[in-house]
Design a protein around this motif. Structure first.
Motif, PDB file in Angstrom:
ATOM      1  N   PHE A 298      36.178  68.049  28.658  1.00  0.00           N
ATOM      2  CA  PHE A 298      35.983  69.111  27.980  1.00  0.00           C
ATOM      3  C   PHE A 298      34.101  68.366  27.390  1.00  0.00           C
ATOM      4  N   ASP A 299      33.149  68.998  26.902  1.00  0.00           N
ATOM      5  CA  ASP A 299      32.383  69.587  27.257  1.00  0.00           C
ATOM      6  C   ASP A 299      32.023  69.739  25.252  1.00  0.00           C
ATOM      7  N   GLU A 300      33.372  69.705  24.861  1.00  0.00           N
ATOM      8  CA  GLU A 300      32.968  70.307  23.442  1.00  0.00           C
ATOM      9  C   GLU A 300      33.965  69.616  22.309  1.00  0.00           C
TER      10      GLU A 300
ATOM     11  N   LEU B 196      33.856  75.642  27.170  1.00  0.00           N
ATOM     12  CA  LEU B 196      34.764  74.337  26.733  1.00  0.00           C
ATOM     13  C   LEU B 196      35.472  73.426  27.290  1.00  0.00           C
ATOM     14  N   ILE B 197      35.895  73.465  28.505  1.00  0.00           N
ATOM     15  CA  ILE B 197      36.848  72.971  29.316  1.00  0.00           C
ATOM     16  C   ILE B 197      37.368  73.285  30.958  1.00  0.00           C
TER      17      ILE B 197
ATOM     18  N   ARG C  43      27.242  63.505  26.331  1.00  0.00           N
ATOM     19  CA  ARG C  43      26.757  64.647  26.018  1.00  0.00           C
ATOM     20  C   ARG C  43      27.923  64.545  24.218  1.00  0.00           C
ATOM     21  N   ARG C  44      28.710  63.498  24.405  1.00  0.00           N
ATOM     22  CA  ARG C  44      30.344  63.737  22.744  1.00  0.00           C
ATOM     23  C   ARG C  44      31.310  64.061  23.881  1.00  0.00           C
ATOM     24  N   GLY C  45      31.355  64.277  25.466  1.00  0.00           N
ATOM     25  CA  GLY C  45      32.836  65.087  25.649  1.00  0.00           C
ATOM     26  C   GLY C  45      33.911  63.714  25.800  1.00  0.00           C
ATOM     27  N   LEU C  46      34.677  64.059  27.388  1.00  0.00           N
ATOM     28  CA  LEU C  46      35.230  63.808  27.318  1.00  0.00           C
ATOM     29  C   LEU C  46      36.428  64.116  29.203  1.00  0.00           C
ATOM     30  N   HIS C  47      36.624  62.610  29.522  1.00  0.00           N
ATOM     31  CA  HIS C  47      37.030  63.130  31.188  1.00  0.00           C
ATOM     32  C   HIS C  47      38.366  62.442  30.726  1.00  0.00           C
TER      33      HIS C  47
END
Length: 180
Positions: free
Chosen positions: A84-86, A151-152, A115-119
């Motif tokens: 998740f990049d957004e 975004l994903i 970048r405040r995203g999530l894996h």
């Protein structure tokens, strides 16, 4: 085996080498990553798409200050991740997953990105190549040029992702990856 990556917000490993050994023992393929902001491996990593390094190789691969990445796909036991990049899409996605499969997210390893995203990591019987799952069209107000922003996406066969305790210098923002 992926649970070797889960835990508290503090990295469960004292060093990158310790993490590399533990992740290798958990059936995951690991490669060293440059500490120059590029997120690029220090080695020709494609050979590790079909085989994991030996424990002896780890001593040669993880020399000096390097980060660590896990190679996704069959070589890591069917490992795939959602990237998740957004930030704005993470909350709604979590809500939908929790409604559909209560408790699932609490069992999946999750890594916060610089970048405040999530894996979100998981294993599945069949892993395809990297795929873009959600994108938006954006128009630059200054130039009027339209671009597509992802975004994903997934990381699967042919992909890898950095994990803690990679030094912050591995990412261009000089910020760490953290266990969620």
């Amino acid at each position: 085996a992926v649970s070797a990556m889960s835990g508290s917000t503090h990295p469960p490993f004292a060093s990158v080498m310790e993490a590399a050994r533990a992740l290798l023992l958990a059936g995951l393929c690991v490669v060293p990553v440059r500490c120059d902001g590029s997120k690029a491996p220090t080695v020709k990593w494609r050979v590790y798409e079909s085989r994991r390094p030996s424990e002896e190789e780890l001593g040669r691969l993880f020399i000096g200050k390097v980060g660590i990445a896990i190679v996704c796909g069959k070589v890591s036991g069917g490992l795939e991740l959602l990237d998740f990049d957004e930030l704005t899409v993470i909350g709604p996605w979590r809500t939908e997953v929790e409604e559909a499969a209560p408790g699932l997210l609490a069992r999946l390893p999750q890594v916060g990105t610089p970048r405040r995203g999530l894996h979100v990591w998981y294993r599945c019987p069949s892993v395809e190549g990297n795929q873009k799952l959600a994108q938006v069209m954006e128009k630059d107000p200054a130039t009027g040029k339209t671009t597509v922003r992802t975004l994903i996406e997934t990381r699967g066969e042919g992909g890898y992702a950095l994990v803690p305790p990679s030094p912050p210098e591995c990412h261009e923002l000089n910020l760490p990856y953290v266990h969620i």
